[in-house]
Motif scaffolding. Structure first.
Motif, mmCIF file in Angstrom:
data_model
loop_
_atom_site.group_PDB
_atom_site.id
_atom_site.type_symbol
_atom_site.label_atom_id
_atom_site.label_comp_id
_atom_site.label_asym_id
_atom_site.label_seq_id
_atom_site.Cartn_x
_atom_site.Cartn_y
_atom_site.Cartn_z
ATOM 1 N N ASN A 63 3.414 8.904 7.383
ATOM 2 C CA ASN A 63 3.475 7.485 7.050
ATOM 3 C C ASN A 63 2.056 6.957 6.896
ATOM 4 O OD1 ASN A 63 4.373 4.934 6.610
ATOM 5 N ND2 ASN A 63 4.862 4.504 8.758
ATOM 6 N N PRO A 64 1.453 7.108 5.715
ATOM 7 C CA PRO A 64 0.061 6.696 5.555
ATOM 8 C C PRO A 64 -0.109 5.181 5.719
ATOM 9 C CG PRO A 64 0.974 7.456 3.465
ATOM 10 C CD PRO A 64 2.017 7.655 4.501
ATOM 11 N N PRO A 65 -1.143 4.765 6.466
ATOM 12 C CA PRO A 65 -1.361 3.324 6.671
ATOM 13 C C PRO A 65 -1.989 2.677 5.441
ATOM 14 C CG PRO A 65 -3.065 4.579 7.761
ATOM 15 C CD PRO A 65 -2.094 5.574 7.202
ATOM 16 N N ALA A 66 -1.892 1.360 5.388
ATOM 17 C CA ALA A 66 -2.515 0.611 4.295
ATOM 18 C C ALA A 66 -4.032 0.635 4.462
ATOM 19 C CB ALA A 66 -2.006 -0.819 4.298
ATOM 20 N N LEU A 67 -4.742 0.498 3.361
ATOM 21 C CA LEU A 67 -6.201 0.560 3.387
ATOM 22 C C LEU A 67 -6.793 -0.565 4.235
ATOM 23 C CD1 LEU A 67 -8.572 2.149 2.322
ATOM 24 C CD2 LEU A 67 -8.621 0.654 0.333
ATOM 25 N N GLY A 68 -6.195 -1.740 4.207
ATOM 26 C CA GLY A 68 -6.668 -2.854 5.020
ATOM 27 C C GLY A 68 -6.552 -2.569 6.512
ATOM 28 N N ASP A 69 -5.469 -1.910 6.904
ATOM 29 C CA ASP A 69 -5.294 -1.550 8.313
ATOM 30 C C ASP A 69 -6.343 -0.545 8.759
ATOM 31 O OD1 ASP A 69 -3.117 -3.228 8.467
ATOM 32 O OD2 ASP A 69 -1.658 -1.618 8.109
#
Length: 99
Positions: A63-69
């Motif tokens: 589950n790859p995280p968002a770039l902002g996170d």
């Protein structure tokens, strides 16, 4: 490619790399013998480090995280590390203040 298949593929490559590394250390290590001391000293730490890395990366693969996170987490951990380094740098002065 489904996430389950991707995780299995990554796990397979990591295990294969560990096996190749173990054989290479056994064959070409600094000491030849049944149980070289180099592997005895470095091996447990290496295995533990790889296990933690696989555990952490498996979550990102599934589950790859968002770039902002990711950016927010990097800033948070960087700020925490900076506070710890500055606090350690001034540990004598802080100890004098608090007794």
């Amino acid at each position: 490619m489904s996430p389950k298949h991707r995780i299995r593929q990554v796990a397979f490559y990591v295990l294969a790399a560990i096996c190749v590394l173990a054989v290479a250390l056994w064959l070409f290590g600094p000491e030849q013998g049944a149980f070289p001391t180099f592997i005895d000293e470095v091996g447990p730490g290496l295995v533990a480090s790889v296990a933690v890395l696989v555990l952490l990366l498996s979550g990102y693969v599934a589950n790859p995280p968002a770039l902002g996170d990711v950016g927010r987490a990097i800033l948070l951990w960087g700020a925490l590390a900076l506070v710890l380094v500055v606090g350690y740098s001034y540990r004598a002065e802080i100890a004098a203040i608090f007794g």
